[in-house]
Design a protein around this motif. Structure first.
Motif, mmCIF file in Angstrom:
data_model
loop_
_atom_site.group_PDB
_atom_site.id
_atom_site.type_symbol
_atom_site.label_atom_id
_atom_site.label_comp_id
_atom_site.label_asym_id
_atom_site.label_seq_id
_atom_site.Cartn_x
_atom_site.Cartn_y
_atom_site.Cartn_z
ATOM 1 N N ALA A 272 0.807 -1.208 0.000
ATOM 2 C CA ALA A 272 0.000 0.000 0.000
ATOM 3 C C ALA A 272 0.844 1.264 0.000
ATOM 4 C CB ALA A 272 -0.926 0.002 1.220
ATOM 5 N N GLY A 273 2.161 1.122 0.196
ATOM 6 C CA GLY A 273 3.016 2.297 0.318
ATOM 7 C C GLY A 273 3.097 2.752 1.756
ATOM 8 N N ALA A 274 3.888 3.786 1.992
ATOM 9 C CA ALA A 274 4.090 4.282 3.352
ATOM 10 C C ALA A 274 2.761 4.691 3.977
ATOM 11 C CB ALA A 274 5.052 5.470 3.331
ATOM 12 N N LEU A 275 2.669 4.566 5.312
ATOM 13 C CA LEU A 275 1.433 4.869 6.030
ATOM 14 C C LEU A 275 0.961 6.280 5.710
ATOM 15 C CD1 LEU A 275 -0.653 4.012 8.174
ATOM 16 C CD2 LEU A 275 0.889 4.948 9.910
ATOM 17 N N CYS A 276 -0.260 6.362 5.220
ATOM 18 C CA CYS A 276 -0.950 7.623 4.908
ATOM 19 C C CYS A 276 -0.332 8.389 3.740
ATOM 20 C CB CYS A 276 -1.058 8.530 6.130
ATOM 21 S SG CYS A 276 -2.201 7.872 7.381
ATOM 22 N N ASP B 179 -12.566 9.389 0.547
ATOM 23 C CA ASP B 179 -13.097 10.059 1.736
ATOM 24 C C ASP B 179 -12.029 10.838 2.490
ATOM 25 O OD1 ASP B 179 -11.596 8.023 2.854
ATOM 26 O OD2 ASP B 179 -13.291 7.014 3.831
ATOM 27 N N GLY B 180 -10.799 10.845 1.983
ATOM 28 C CA GLY B 180 -9.712 11.556 2.635
ATOM 29 C C GLY B 180 -8.958 10.732 3.653
ATOM 30 N N ASN B 181 -9.459 9.539 3.986
ATOM 31 C CA ASN B 181 -8.779 8.675 4.946
ATOM 32 C C ASN B 181 -7.604 7.954 4.295
ATOM 33 O OD1 ASN B 181 -10.758 9.450 6.734
ATOM 34 N ND2 ASN B 181 -11.854 7.498 6.691
ATOM 35 N N CYS B 182 -6.677 7.502 5.140
ATOM 36 C CA CYS B 182 -5.535 6.744 4.656
ATOM 37 C C CYS B 182 -5.996 5.380 4.151
ATOM 38 C CB CYS B 182 -4.519 6.549 5.773
ATOM 39 S SG CYS B 182 -4.014 8.077 6.598
ATOM 40 N N VAL B 183 -5.382 4.892 3.077
ATOM 41 C CA VAL B 183 -5.707 3.554 2.593
ATOM 42 C C VAL B 183 -5.248 2.540 3.636
ATOM 43 C CG1 VAL B 183 -5.486 4.248 0.177
ATOM 44 C CG2 VAL B 183 -3.524 3.247 1.366
ATOM 45 N N GLN B 184 -5.853 1.371 3.620
ATOM 46 C CA GLN B 184 -5.489 0.342 4.595
ATOM 47 C C GLN B 184 -4.016 -0.024 4.433
ATOM 48 O OE1 GLN B 184 -8.271 -2.825 5.051
ATOM 49 N NE2 GLN B 184 -6.803 -4.217 6.002
ATOM 50 N N PRO B 185 -3.204 0.137 5.484
ATOM 51 C CA PRO B 185 -1.770 -0.146 5.362
ATOM 52 C C PRO B 185 -1.492 -1.637 5.268
ATOM 53 C CG PRO B 185 -2.331 0.396 7.630
ATOM 54 C CD PRO B 185 -3.578 0.609 6.829
ATOM 55 N N THR B 186 -0.367 -1.970 4.670
ATOM 56 C CA THR B 186 0.095 -3.352 4.586
ATOM 57 C C THR B 186 1.404 -3.478 5.359
ATOM 58 O OG1 THR B 186 1.233 -2.917 2.482
ATOM 59 C CG2 THR B 186 -1.057 -3.713 2.369
ATOM 60 N N ASN C 196 -8.411 3.630 7.140
ATOM 61 C CA ASN C 196 -9.477 2.701 6.761
ATOM 62 C C ASN C 196 -9.029 1.250 6.894
ATOM 63 O OD1 ASN C 196 -11.286 4.732 6.156
ATOM 64 N ND2 ASN C 196 -10.926 4.679 3.945
ATOM 65 N N PHE C 197 -9.937 0.416 7.385
ATOM 66 C CA PHE C 197 -9.753 -1.031 7.406
ATOM 67 C C PHE C 197 -11.071 -1.674 6.978
ATOM 68 C CE2 PHE C 197 -6.695 0.446 10.524
ATOM 69 C CZ PHE C 197 -5.592 -0.360 10.318
ATOM 70 N N ASP C 198 -10.990 -2.794 6.288
ATOM 71 C CA ASP C 198 -12.158 -3.636 6.019
ATOM 72 C C ASP C 198 -11.828 -5.018 6.552
ATOM 73 O OD1 ASP C 198 -14.202 -2.076 4.357
ATOM 74 O OD2 ASP C 198 -12.335 -1.635 3.324
ATOM 75 N N SER C 199 -12.609 -5.476 7.528
ATOM 76 C CA SER C 199 -12.234 -6.683 8.260
ATOM 77 C C SER C 199 -13.415 -7.607 8.480
ATOM 78 C CB SER C 199 -11.653 -6.300 9.632
ATOM 79 O OG SER C 199 -10.481 -5.527 9.489
ATOM 80 N N PRO C 200 -13.174 -8.931 8.407
ATOM 81 C CA PRO C 200 -14.198 -9.900 8.793
ATOM 82 C C PRO C 200 -14.154 -10.127 10.287
ATOM 83 C CG PRO C 200 -12.267 -11.058 7.989
ATOM 84 C CD PRO C 200 -11.953 -9.587 7.907
ATOM 85 N N GLY D 294 -4.743 -6.076 11.679
ATOM 86 C CA GLY D 294 -3.309 -6.195 11.498
ATOM 87 C C GLY D 294 -2.898 -5.641 10.156
ATOM 88 N N LEU D 295 -1.623 -5.807 9.860
ATOM 89 C CA LEU D 295 -1.049 -5.353 8.597
ATOM 90 C C LEU D 295 -0.961 -6.561 7.674
ATOM 91 C CD1 LEU D 295 1.758 -3.236 10.248
ATOM 92 C CD2 LEU D 295 -0.191 -2.306 8.990
ATOM 93 N N LEU D 296 -1.792 -6.599 6.644
ATOM 94 C CA LEU D 296 -1.764 -7.720 5.710
ATOM 95 C C LEU D 296 -0.375 -7.854 5.091
ATOM 96 C CD1 LEU D 296 -5.161 -7.224 3.822
ATOM 97 C CD2 LEU D 296 -4.643 -8.935 5.574
#
Length: 395
Positions: free
Chosen positions: A58-62, A68-75, A99-103, A211-213
């Protein structure tokens, strides 16, 4: 998993532990070396970096933002767990939202009551619960959370504590669990969940592992990676069976070994037929081989169905064991649960695929498998040991 002593949020923690013990299951694993077949490391590294087993970085955090202006989910190459914790719990009004999308597990039912008719703090489970799996969108940051539009803030504990409790603007609450000392281990992760949500069945709780995928930049270079981990399931109605506090609930814990093949993306299954000599509880199931893609369980594997059969002495003051001397006793009720897992989710977390989480549920029960890369166990606290040998599903 061990935590430091908790702050005043301990009462809330007891109130919701019916949910969080599923995730914070305290792996009992051995300090080992190794972790996979080192042959063909160059070829495997190329496959892992350019294949589809692991997610793209995902690249560096934020450094990147969503619409929506939020940071993409970090890896896993974006940051580490300690830095992510600092970013999420930063209370500043200009701090980023991530942002996170989680089960996660969804458990609905009627809260158990004590003898005075109040929600039970000793036996904080649900009567006639319904179990399931649900994906939710989480926005984390500014020491608060937004989950599918529900806002949580007003943190009750210092972010440095192992558990921080948040109050919901529309009711209910949320909890973030993370051990800063343990966070120095690549395999450490966050537990997050909602509790006391109003539902058609009474109340509901939902919990997930954040967590960080693992991304392609951090992929292992071996052909196979060996894991040790803990299978755990929970089932039952939480109905009282006798005056000693026995309830129609069973939780089962068994440790086993698994292997992830980086060429095929397949995680080896296991056949369990085991009786715990201490609790006298018997577990029987066959978890099939499962395939991952982009660091998450792949489509066909998510539709796998399998049966779980468990029986043995009932809980006393569940969740937990019969605390009476010499328990279980002859008068402890024995119960049996047969249920089917109908939905599966799984994710690979951390640098070098440090940890794998599998979770599944059916209407009558739920299960968790938490696997940690074998060579990381020497870094875990208290030098834990393996308790239960198992028979693999295949040679």
């Amino acid at each position: 998993m061990p935590h430091r002593p908790l702050s005043p949020g301990r009462a809330i923690a007891r109130h919701i532990r019916f949910l969080f013990w599923l995730l914070a299951c305290g792996l009992s694993l051995a300090a080992c070396n190794g972790g996979g077949d080192a042959q063909e490391s160059g070829a495997v590294a190329r496959d892992a970096m350019h294949g589809d087993l692991f997610i793209a970085p995902a690249g560096a955090l934020c450094a990147r933002r969503e619409r929506d202006g939020n940071c993409v989910q970090p890896t896993s190459s974006s940051t580490d767990a300690l830095a992510l914790h600092k970013a999420m719990t930063n209370p500043g009004p200009d701090a980023p939202m991530i942002n996170f999308d989680s089960p996660g597990y969804l458990i609905e039912g009627l809260r158990t009551k004590d003898s005075q008719g109040n929600p039970s703090m000793i036996n904080p489970s649900m009567i006639n619960p319904s179990f399931g799996l649900v994906w939710r969108h989480i926005q984390a940051g500014r020491n608060g959370f937004v989950v599918d539009g529900r806002r949580y803030g007003n943190a009750k504990d210092n972010p440095s504590d192992a558990m921080v409790n948040y109050t919901g603007e529309q009711g209910g609450g949320a909890v973030l669990m993370f051990n800063l000392e343990g966070g120095q281990n690549q395999a450490w992760f966050f537990i997050f969940g909602e509790h006391d949500l109003v539902s058609p069945r009474g109340t509901a709780g939902w919990g997930t592992a954040l967590g960080l995928l693992t991304d392609q930049t951090d992929a292992p270079t071996t052909r196979k990676v060996t894991y040790l981990g803990r299978y755990r399931s929970f089932s039952g109605t939480a109905e009282r069976l006798d005056e000693n506090g026995s309830t129609d609930s069973l939780d089962i814990r068994v440790t086993y070994e698994a292997e992830l093949d980086l060429h095929t993306g397949s995680l080896s299954g296991v056949r369990i037929d085991y009786t715990d000599p201490g609790t006298q509880r018997h577990t029987r199931l066959k978890l099939p081989d499962l395939t991952f893609k982009h660091s998450r369980l792949e489509g066909l594997s998510k539709t796998q169905r399998f049966d779980i059969e468990i029986d043995g002495p009932a809980h006393i003051d569940a969740p937990g064991e019969d605390k009476r001397p010499e328990a279980p006793r002859p008068d402890t009720p024995r119960i049996r649960h047969d249920f089917t897992i109908e939905a599966l989710e799984g994710e690979i977390f951390g640098k070098q695929a440090a940890r794998i989480h599998l979770m599944g549920a059916g209407p009558k029960g739920t299960f968790l498998v938490a696997l940690v890369r074998k060579d990381l166990f020497e870094l875990m606290e208290n030098n834990p040991v393996i308790h239960y040998p198992l028979t693999p599903a295949k040679p």
